[in-house]
Design a protein around this motif. Structure first.
Motif, short mmCIF file in Angstrom:
data_model
loop_
_atom_site.label_atom_id
_atom_site.label_comp_id
_atom_site.label_asym_id
_atom_site.label_seq_id
_atom_site.Cartn_x
_atom_site.Cartn_y
_atom_site.Cartn_z
N ARG A 336 -14.86 -74.54 -29.51
CA ARG A 336 -13.47 -74.11 -29.41
C ARG A 336 -13.14 -73.08 -30.49
O ARG A 336 -13.41 -73.29 -31.68
N HIS A 337 -12.56 -71.97 -30.07
CA HIS A 337 -12.29 -70.88 -31.01
C HIS A 337 -11.22 -69.95 -30.45
O HIS A 337 -10.84 -70.02 -29.29
N ARG A 338 -10.78 -69.05 -31.30
CA ARG A 338 -9.89 -67.95 -30.92
C ARG A 338 -10.54 -66.63 -31.33
O ARG A 338 -11.08 -66.53 -32.42
N TRP A 362 -6.52 -72.66 -23.22
CA TRP A 362 -5.13 -73.01 -23.53
C TRP A 362 -4.29 -71.74 -23.36
O TRP A 362 -4.10 -70.97 -24.33
N ASP A 365 -1.22 -70.72 -25.79
CA ASP A 365 -1.45 -70.77 -27.24
C ASP A 365 -1.00 -69.46 -27.88
O ASP A 365 -1.61 -68.41 -27.70
N ARG A 367 -0.79 -69.15 -31.18
CA ARG A 367 -1.39 -69.18 -32.52
C ARG A 367 -0.42 -69.66 -33.61
O ARG A 367 -0.70 -69.50 -34.80
N GLU A 372 -6.43 -75.70 -34.13
CA GLU A 372 -6.58 -75.77 -32.68
C GLU A 372 -6.71 -77.21 -32.20
O GLU A 372 -6.30 -77.54 -31.08
N SER A 380 -4.58 -77.72 -21.49
CA SER A 380 -5.62 -76.74 -21.16
C SER A 380 -5.85 -76.69 -19.65
O SER A 380 -5.49 -77.60 -18.91
N CYS A 396 -6.25 -66.59 -27.36
CA CYS A 396 -5.83 -67.99 -27.21
C CYS A 396 -7.05 -68.89 -27.36
O CYS A 396 -8.19 -68.47 -27.15
N SER A 397 -6.81 -70.13 -27.68
CA SER A 397 -7.90 -71.08 -27.90
C SER A 397 -8.68 -71.31 -26.60
O SER A 397 -8.09 -71.47 -25.53
N HIS A 398 -10.02 -71.32 -26.70
CA HIS A 398 -10.85 -71.59 -25.53
C HIS A 398 -12.23 -72.07 -25.97
O HIS A 398 -12.65 -71.85 -27.12
N SER A 399 -12.93 -72.72 -25.08
CA SER A 399 -14.28 -73.24 -25.34
C SER A 399 -15.02 -73.33 -24.02
O SER A 399 -14.44 -73.11 -22.95
#
Length: 597
Positions: A336-338, A362, A365, A367, A372, A380, A396-399
């Protein structure tokens, strides 16, 4: 199966020729489906040499019966590598990539152990093996008459056990600063491996030497194959006036050799130090320099294929989408990261035979949440990237979910510094089909800004009709009659004109661009341009030889005489100082630029 497993080893040349002709094997079939030397009925077959056979029999110190007794149970004690159980259509002397990866890491001091009396008596190889198998290190084995080809052959059959130490990575000749530090083993491996790769992949040695910095030999070879495949695909698609297919993109990605990327810490899974990932296109490095990545310049037709694939599928409502760079990922599930430096949305699609690997995203998001992990999983959405092209906000946050199988992902995105890039970089990217953003580009032209989760913001009236993300299924965009925002573009000709060194000379690969002798680095240069340049050069020379020019030359020479130099004070470069607006501290211009980034 008959052709691949029998024709190359057991059948006589005449039978091979008849079978291949009867099956109408095309000329572009890989070489391992044909004999290395195509059968010529006008030339008699060269008889196998029997020189030294009698001497080898006389030199044997044991009979066949004695040898068989000594080999009882040896196969279990000295097993072949596990990967040797996988199917392999190449010949016995066409070694596997895994074998190259092992042997090219050996050093002179690498300790090894040979299986006793591994080769049968009565042959020349038995005599040689009995001599060099006494070696305890790779350096000793080389001195006793063993060569890298012998090491590969013996290793694949379990005749060698490696005790160590070995290199972490294969020897890279480009990083050798002092040739005196290289050993005979290093030189033998390097020269042999260079010839072996060139022969196996139908390349030239000069092709393999002209890669990017940081590329290993095998990486360079595979990337050249990917470049060659991309060139063929571009020409076929443009000739037939059709779209690039998903299978063609997958072929290019499979041939591409991915680098071990240790810089993408934000996406690297836990308990892992690097990921297979490369970036093509524009990039800003850690010191603030904006440039094209080295693979972009060396393999332009690879990025051209990916750009045309997106061109062919961008629907009319996505016409405002722009990008500067492409991220290629192989077989890892990003944590998970931005993304911190993207401008506007990203377009992503996955390729390969895999299960799982969905994108957790997400979309709202904004920020404002510092961590996160505090955001709810229920907020999500799960996007299946295998079934279509997805447009999303990478900031936005995603993984990525865990997956099984072979998974590649291609991400088209725009860097924030696109306006600061040199004009030359912009022109080169446009030549390979990149739709470069305009200076006043709107980052929210295609999707709307996120509203946030804690205190949801109101959507602006102008953004109400825009989606927060969008998925375009393959069933829609892959159709031949599906409307596209851009016409089918001809990229291959522009690439050949803009990147002559990569597409004509350096790539080799059995193809030449017509009129290459008229090409220079400048776009569209012809013989007329060269004539103009020659006239300008002659004019400058005449000006230099004039009385005024000679006087100026004498003045410059006088300034550079030893007496003049001794009078000149030594100047030390000092970075320009400026004051930080936020802290009031005095920092250098370079440091301030880095802080701004």
């Amino acid at each position: 199966q008959v052709v691949s497993s029998r024709a190359t080893t057991l059948w006589p040349d005449s039978a091979c020729y008849i079978v291949l002709a009867a099956l109408q094997i095309p000329a572009n079939m890989p070489l391992y489906f044909r004999r290395a030397n195509s059968f010529d009925p006008t030339k008699p077959r060269k008889p196998r040499s029997t020189e030294g056979r009698e001497e080898a029999k006389a030199a044997a110190k044991m009979t066949s019966e004695e040898w068989k007794k000594k080999q009882a149970g040896m196969d279990k004690k000295w097993p072949a590598p596990a990967y040797m159980s996988k199917p392999h259509d190449h010949g016995a002397t066409c070694y596997r990539d895994e074998t190259y990866e092992v042997t090219t890491r050996w050093m002179a001091e690498t300790k090894i152990a040979y299986r006793p009396h591994a080769k049968a008596p009565g042959s020349k190889s038995h005599v040689r093996y009995e001599k060099y198998s006494k070696a305890k290190t790779v350096g000793e084995a080389l001195k006793l008459g063993s060569w890298p080809a012998d090491w590969c052959w013996d290793y694949e059959r379990g005749f060698i056990k490696v005790i160590g130490p070995v290199r972490d990575e294969p020897l890279d000749s480009s990083k050798i600063t002092n040739e005196d530090e290289t050993t005979d083993v290093d030189k033998a491996i390097w020269r042999w491996y260079l010839r072996e790769l060139a022969k196996r992949h139908e390349l030239t040695i000069e092709d393999l030497k002209g890669g990017c910095s940081g590329e290993s030999l095998i990486m360079r070879a595979h990337r050249l194959l990917s470049q060659r495949e991309a060139r063929r695909i571009l020409k076929d698609a443009e000739k037939e006036k059709r779209k690039i297919t998903n299978d063609e993109v997958l072929t290019v990605l499979r041939k591409w050799s991915f680098g071990k990327n240790t810089n993408r810490v934000n996406v690297t899974p836990e308990n892992q130090e690097w990921v297979w990932s490369d970036t093509l296109g524009l990039l800003r490095d850690r010191i603030g320099d904006i440039h094209l990545t080295p693979p972009t310049k060396t393999y332009p037709e690879v990025i051209g294929v990916l750009n045309k694939y997106l061109h062919d599928r961008i629907p009319p409502e996505m016409k405002s989408f722009r990008w500067t760079s492409i991220n290629l990922n192989c077989n890892y599930a990003a944590k998970r990261h931005r993304d911190g430096n993207n401008f506007g949305p990203s377009a992503i699609q996955a390729f390969g035979d895999f299960e799982g690997g969905c994108l957790n995203y997400w979309p709202e998001d904004d920020r404002t949440c510092d961590k996160e992990e505090k955001m709810k999983a229920a907020d999500s959405v799960k996007l299946n990237l295998k079934d279509g092209l997805c447009l999303f906000n990478g900031n936005c946050s995603h993984s990525v979910d865990d997956f099984k199988g072979e998974r590649y992902s291609v991400v088209f995105f725009c860097v924030r510094c696109f306006n600061e890039a040199p004009e030359e970089c912009k022109a080169q990217l446009r030549s390979v089909g990149t739709i470069y953003p305009e200076p006043d580009a709107d980052r929210w032209a295609v999707i709307r800004p996120p509203r946030g989760y804690a205190n949801k913001k109101d959507v602006q009236p102008k953004d109400k009709k825009k989606p927060i993300y969008k998925v375009y299924p393959r069933s829609r965009i892959d159709r031949a009659d599906a409307p596209a925002a851009y016409p089918l573009l001809s990229i291959s000709d522009r690439v050949a004109r803009e990147w002559p060194a990569a597409c004509a000379g350096k790539a080799g690969l059995g193809e030449k661009v017509k009129g290459r002798e008229q090409m220079v680095v400048k776009k569209g240069a012809t013989a007329q341009d060269k004539q103009t340049k020659a006239k300008a050069k002659a004019k400058a020379k005449a000006k230099t030889e004039s009385p005024k020019g000679k006087a100026l030359k004498d003045k410059v020479v006088a300034k550079t005489t030893p007496e003049r130099k001794s009078q000149t004070k030594t100047q030390t470069f000092t970075p320009r100082k400026t004051t930080s607006a936020s802290t009031g501290q005095v920092v250098s211009a370079v440091k301030k630029r880095t802080m701004a980034n």
